[in-house]
Structures are given as structure tokens and as C-alpha cells.
Motif scaffolding. Structure first.
Motif, PDB file in Angstrom:
ATOM      1  N   VAL B  12     -89.146   4.636  24.288  1.00  0.00           N
ATOM      2  CA  VAL B  12     -89.239   4.107  22.931  1.00  0.00           C
ATOM      3  C   VAL B  12     -87.851   3.968  22.312  1.00  0.00           C
ATOM      4  CG1 VAL B  12     -90.312   4.434  20.689  1.00  0.00           C
ATOM      5  CG2 VAL B  12     -91.468   5.224  22.722  1.00  0.00           C
ATOM      6  N   SER B  85     -95.523   4.700  22.042  1.00  0.00           N
ATOM      7  CA  SER B  85     -95.319   6.148  22.101  1.00  0.00           C
ATOM      8  C   SER B  85     -96.567   6.869  22.565  1.00  0.00           C
ATOM      9  CB  SER B  85     -94.888   6.706  20.755  1.00  0.00           C
ATOM     10  OG  SER B  85     -95.008   5.778  19.773  1.00  0.00           O
ATOM     11  N   LEU B  89     -95.048  12.574  20.523  1.00  0.00           N
ATOM     12  CA  LEU B  89     -94.208  11.573  19.869  1.00  0.00           C
ATOM     13  C   LEU B  89     -95.061  10.662  18.984  1.00  0.00           C
ATOM     14  CD1 LEU B  89     -91.252  10.639  19.950  1.00  0.00           C
ATOM     15  CD2 LEU B  89     -91.931   8.958  21.628  1.00  0.00           C
ATOM     16  N   TYR B  90     -96.235  10.282  19.508  1.00  0.00           N
ATOM     17  CA  TYR B  90     -97.141   9.426  18.744  1.00  0.00           C
ATOM     18  C   TYR B  90     -97.517  10.091  17.432  1.00  0.00           C
ATOM     19  CZ  TYR B  90    -101.357   6.910  17.435  1.00  0.00           C
ATOM     20  OH  TYR B  90    -102.283   6.201  16.737  1.00  0.00           O
TER      21      TYR B  90
END
Lengths: 84, 348
Positions: B12, B85, B89-90
Motif C-alpha cells: 500500500v 489493505s 492495516l485495513y
């Protein structure tokens, strides 16, 4: 992960057996180096693919950077020749 | 787009850094301030906004075209980031982007309240949050505020909205509903964050944002001298104010300015506060707060290069870019001079 593999190596070496043989130890060294290179390439590779997705021109740079950790394995191969 | 799996910040960040390079810089802004709305649209067509300008160009024109293209581009970029992501992280990114869900809910409620056309409301939505297209469609089709709350029934917004609905029926003003949405968003923003160092940095950034928002609200209330209870606008989660200290400080501008100057943000906001005292301009202060947040975000992105922070830093910079372009376009429409418009921009 690395601590675990180190301990495993120590354990195998101290309990004797075939791994006290220099050739086997050198083989293990190359294997561990390859493991480390693979782990490093995982991060670099995913970043390189991300960069390529944005800009195709980055393909060559991405490829070079991705395989750079491979040099560790080549250096580890030297051990094989020294021992063997 | 999922919260499963292990986080993949490398991928990302590589994409986001590439996109960051194509954001407008000083030079482009200077050019834009000397253009008319049609020229700005053409300039955008040659930049990363080309797809949106082409898609919307046949239906809209002038400043509206720019505004809708900006909204749509923002939504697409942020949706893509969420799409890439994975894992923790998402979750970290979605926390921040849910503010667009809150924005959409508020826009829909306002639309229902003022009986606006469905298509007019639709163009004002920014589809960057977590709500999928189906939910947004159902939100747009709702014809009463009760209906809107029904569509939101399995989200975090339902309960606070139901609570505020009684008050809304009593008074007939939207403030309690909008406050309920904001509070639901901010409560979720800071709850249950993980413990590693980059996440702590991210958290301190979010806390700073809440603090700054509280400070601006308090200053606005203090200067307007309106008979509004400042505690009703208080947002939980900040470091700087408590509900009672905010209520007390909002009575007196001088005391409030002094309090902010003595706080941990004194160094960053010092010049802004001096300007506030000298020029008596709240706009300059608000811009200084935005610039301080943006600088904070930039710094954040370089301390831990492989973590969530560079992504957040990009999200902030992108948001700021759309706001700057919007300010230029609206300023041009209102006939402001390039110098006046430039003073409205926040560039770091």
C-alpha cells in the motif's frame, strides 16, 4: 522466527549426530541464509509490485531491488567452498 | 477489502507514495489561482483527475463540475486504498475514512430535512467510507429521518441517532442528530487501538485532531458570543479539554487563547495564536490549525516508513489538495483576486 531457527540449529548441533559433520553444517548455513533472503524479498517484492502497478516504468528497478537479498545466499555459498 | 490476513503495508505504501508524487505543488497552485473555472477544469483533465472530469463533463459545467470531480476522485482514491489493505492495516485506515460515512449520513439527513431532490443529495455524497453502494442507495431512497435511521440499523450510528431523534422531534432542529453522528464517529475512532509504536503515533495524531477540533469549536463559540452550551459540542477523546473546562473557557476568548498557548500544542500553534490576537481573524487561525495538522501528518509519515502512518499522511495531503482546488474554484467564481485566493490555501 529467527531466534527459533537459531535455537533449533544450536540444539541440533549440540546433541551431536550427523550435523557435527562440517558439510552438513555448511548446508544448514546456506539454508538459513536462503530463509533470510526469502523473508527480505517478501517485503521488497510486495512494495515493488505496488510501485509497478502505479508506474510500469518501474519494472526494471523493482526487479533488481527484489532480487538484491539473493546476494546473501550467494555469499553463504562461499562457506560451502571453504568448508568443503 | 477485508480485515482478514496479515497487514501488507509495503504494498500500500509503495502505491500511495507513487500517487503522492502526482499531487499538486506550489507551482501548480500558483497557476491555478490565475485561471478561470473552465481553465481549471481543463487543467485537471490533464492531471490525475482526467477520468472524473471526462465522466462528469457532459452533465455538469463550471465550478460544479470541478466540485463533483474532486469528490468523486477523493472517493475513488480512498476506496482503492481500503481495497488494497488487509488485516490490521485495513482497520486502522478504515477508522479514519469512516468520517466520510458520518458525512454521508449527515448529508442525507439534511437532504430529507430540506426536501432536497434525490439526485442533488447524491452528488454531494463522498463515497469513500465503508458503506457500500446498496446501503447508500437505500439511504437516498429513505423519505423520512426515521427511515434513514432504519437503514442504519446495524451500524454504530443507529443507537445515538435514535437517542437524539426524540430531541429532534421536540425542537425541530438538526443539531442533536448531527452531534449524535459526529460523536458516534469519534467514539469509534479512538477505541481499541493496538499497542505498537507506530499505532501509538497514529493515535496521538488522532487525539491532536480531536483537540484541534475542540479548540476551533470553542473559539468560534467564544467569539460569536451566542447562547449555546459549549458542552453540547464537546468531542470526547482529546487530551486538551474536558467537558467542563471547555464550557468554562468558551466564555472568554483571552483565557482560551492563553490556555491553548500554554498547552503541548503551544509551539505548533503559537504563530497562529499571535496572528489571532493581532489580526483578529479566526480564518487565519483555522488555516494555521490545518497547516499544523498537515505538518504533523508529514512528520508522522517519515518516522516509521513501514507502518500505517505514511498512508494516513497521504490521505491528509490528498484531502487538503481537494480542499485547496475547491477553494480556488469557489474563489474564482466569487471574483476574488489571485492574492486573496492564495491566502485561503493551506500549502506546506
Amino acid at each position: 522466527m529467527f531466534e527459533a531457527t537459531n535455537e533449533l540449529g544450536n540444539l541440533v548441533l549440540s546433541t551431536g549426530g550427523t550435523l557435527t559433520d562440517p558439510n552438513a553444517a555448511a548446508a544448514l548455513a546456506v539454508g538459513l541464509a536462503a530463509l533470510g533472503a526469502g523473508y527480505a524479498e517478501r517485503g521488497i517484492g510486495s512494495a515493488a509490485v505496488g510501485a509497478m502497478a502505479e508506474d510500469d516504468d518501474l519494472f526494471v528497478n523493482g526487479l533488481i531491488l527484489t532480487v538484491l537479498p539473493e546476494t546473501i545466499v550467494i555469499l553463504a555459498l562461499v562457506v560451502v567452498f571453504i568448508v568443503g | 477489502m477485508s480485515a482478514a490476513g496479515s497487514p501488507n503495508p509495503e504494498y500500500v505504501i509503495a502505491r500511495v507514495r507513487a500517487r503522492r508524487g502526482s499531487l499538486f505543488g506550489d507551482e501548480e497552485y500558483r497557476k491555478l489561482t490565475r485561471m478561470g473555472p473552465a481553465e481549471i477544469a481543463r487543467f485537471m483533465e490533464e492531471s490525475s483527475y482526467d477520468a472524473e472530469i471526462n465522466a462528469l463533463g457532459s452533465r455538469h459545467g463550471g465550478v460544479d463540475l470541478i466540485e463533483y470531480a474532486l469528490n468523486r476522485n477523493l472517493a475513488e482514491q480512498f476506496d482503492a486504498i481500503l481495497d488494497w489493505s488487509e488485516g490490521s492495516l485495513y482497520d486502522l485506515i478504515a477508522r479514519y475514512l469512516r468520517k466520510f460515512d458520518a458525512w454521508n449520513v449527515k448529508t442525507v439527513i439534511r437532504g430529507v430535512y430540506t426536501d432536497a431532490e434525490q439526485s442533488a443529495v447524491e452528488t454531494d455524497l463522498i463515497r469513500a467510507g465503508e458503506f457500500d453502494d446498496r446501503r447508500i442507495r437505500r439511504l437516498l431512497e429513505a423519505d423520512s429521518i426515521d427511515g434513514v435511521i432504519e437503514v442504519l440499523e446495524d451500524t454504530v450510528y443507529e443507537e445515538p441517532l435514535r437517542g437524539a431523534y426524540a430531541e429532534f422531534e421536540e425542537t425541530g432542529v438538526l443539531v442533536p442528530l448531527e452531534n449524535a453522528v459526529d460523536r458516534a464517529f469519534y467514539e469509534r475512532l479512538l477505541s481499541g487501538l493496538g499497542g505498537d509504536e507506530p499505532t501509538r503515533q497514529y493515535e496521538s495524531f488522532l487525539v491532536a485532531e480531536v483537540d484541534f477540533r475542540n479548540a476551533t469549536n470553542a473559539l468560534r463559540l467564544a467569539r460569536s458570543g451566542a447562547e449555546i452550551d459549549p458542552a453540547a459540542y464537546f468531542i470526547e477523546g482529546g487530551d486538551l479539554f474536558t467537558r467542563s473546562s471547555l464550557a468554562r473557557l468558551a466564555q472568554n476568548v483571552d483565557e482560551l487563547v492563553e490556555y491553548i498557548g500554554d498547552s503541548q500544542y503551544g509551539e505548533e500553534l503559537g504563530p497562529a495564536l499571535r496572528e489571532l490576537a493581532e489580526a483578529d481573524s479566526l480564518i487565519a487561525f483555522e488555516h494555521a490549525i490545518d497547516a499544523a495538522l498537515l505538518a504533523y501528518g508529514d512528520r508522522l509519515g517519515t518516522i516509521y516508513p513501514v507502518s500505517v502512518t505514511p498512508i494516513i499522511s497521504y490521505i491528509l495531503a490528498k484531502e487538503r489538495e481537494t480542499e485547496n482546488i475547491r477553494a480556488i474554484a469557489r474563489g474564482k467564481e466569487a471574483g476574488l483576486s489571485p492574492d486573496e485566493i492564495e491566502s485561503e490555501l493551506v500549502i506546506t
